[in-house]
Design an enzyme around this catalytic site. Sequence first.
Site, PDB file in Angstrom:
ATOM      1  N   GLY A 192       0.811  -1.218   0.000  1.00  0.00           N
ATOM      2  CA  GLY A 192       0.000   0.000   0.000  1.00  0.00           C
ATOM      3  C   GLY A 192       0.836   1.257   0.000  1.00  0.00           C
ATOM      4  N   SER A 193       1.761   1.344  -0.943  1.00  0.00           N
ATOM      5  CA  SER A 193       2.772   2.414  -0.860  1.00  0.00           C
ATOM      6  C   SER A 193       2.855   3.303  -2.093  1.00  0.00           C
ATOM      7  CB  SER A 193       4.152   1.792  -0.596  1.00  0.00           C
ATOM      8  OG  SER A 193       4.416   0.747  -1.511  1.00  0.00           O
ATOM      9  N   GLY A 203       0.684   8.511   0.124  1.00  0.00           N
ATOM     10  CA  GLY A 203       0.554   8.667   1.569  1.00  0.00           C
ATOM     11  C   GLY A 203       1.752   8.229   2.383  1.00  0.00           C
ATOM     12  N   ILE A 204       1.477   7.671   3.557  1.00  0.00           N
ATOM     13  CA  ILE A 204       2.532   7.251   4.470  1.00  0.00           C
ATOM     14  C   ILE A 204       3.413   6.183   3.826  1.00  0.00           C
ATOM     15  CG2 ILE A 204       2.972   6.018   6.639  1.00  0.00           C
ATOM     16  CD1 ILE A 204       0.481   7.432   7.786  1.00  0.00           C
ATOM     17  N   GLY A 205       2.805   5.264   3.094  1.00  0.00           N
ATOM     18  CA  GLY A 205       3.578   4.199   2.456  1.00  0.00           C
ATOM     19  C   GLY A 205       4.604   4.730   1.479  1.00  0.00           C
ATOM     20  N   TYR A 248     -12.467  -0.008  12.078  1.00  0.00           N
ATOM     21  CA  TYR A 248     -11.090   0.410  11.818  1.00  0.00           C
ATOM     22  C   TYR A 248     -10.242   0.218  13.074  1.00  0.00           C
ATOM     23  CZ  TYR A 248      -7.143   3.513  10.821  1.00  0.00           C
ATOM     24  OH  TYR A 248      -5.880   4.027  10.648  1.00  0.00           O
TER      25      TYR A 248
END
Length: 264
Positions: free
Chosen positions: A14-15, A18-20, A154
């Site tokens: 998942g990169s 965003g953060i990934g 979540y």
Amino acid sequence: MKIDLTGKTAIISGSSAGIGLAAAKALALSGANVVINGRKEDTVSAGVSAIKALAGDVRVEGFVGDLSKRETADELFAKHPTCDVLINNLGIYAWKDFFESSEEEWDEFVSVNVTSGIRLSRLYMPKMIENGWGRVIFVSSESGINVPADMIFYGTTKTAQLALARGLAKRAAGTGVTVNSVLPGPTLSDGVVSMIEGSISGTDQKVKDAADAFVKANRPSSIIQRTATVEEVANMIAYVASPLSSATTGAALRVEGGIVDTIC
């Protein structure tokens, strides 16, 4: 203190944004070869190009596919059978009342946020243990401790990640492989930016100001009183991924601005 990951290979689920993506950039700048992942060819290609522009002397590859699916994870493993750093960042979130959420939605949240990390860890950790060195990092959330009433599914999956990481750390005891969780709080990621842009459409309010106002209103215990940047979270990930963090394992490391009001 210099973070040096030269010669190491990192796979980040998942990169493509965003953060990934920020984590992938941080690792590449520290010398690691990186494999980034996303569900769309265009975003993965853009992510690869962005990393190469920053750190052209490392190998950067993209893998397109939904890693919550077993066959896709197997395909990734067949193409990239070993890695030194595994970052389980794949995740989804949504605001929805518990009694309005369906079983199908719960299944999706568990599959994406929890089972994907279980599957990738099962695939990659044995070789790390055999090699006597490795880093596995779960990108969890402060919501795993401070479970929001409007995001119970979540928060539940993020709590499960904490338990999984702690258990895997114990399973890898004495092997040179560490397993940790990183807990971001409200972070100005691409998804959050898109959400806020929709909420302030037609006004003259800036995204950063609206995001910080959300933190103050909805996470009043925040000590920094603002959203974090993806780079701030990535800095923690890069440290935990490095040889410098060799005495840190089984830990839940917060990058949430002090929202969780406990000392430890």
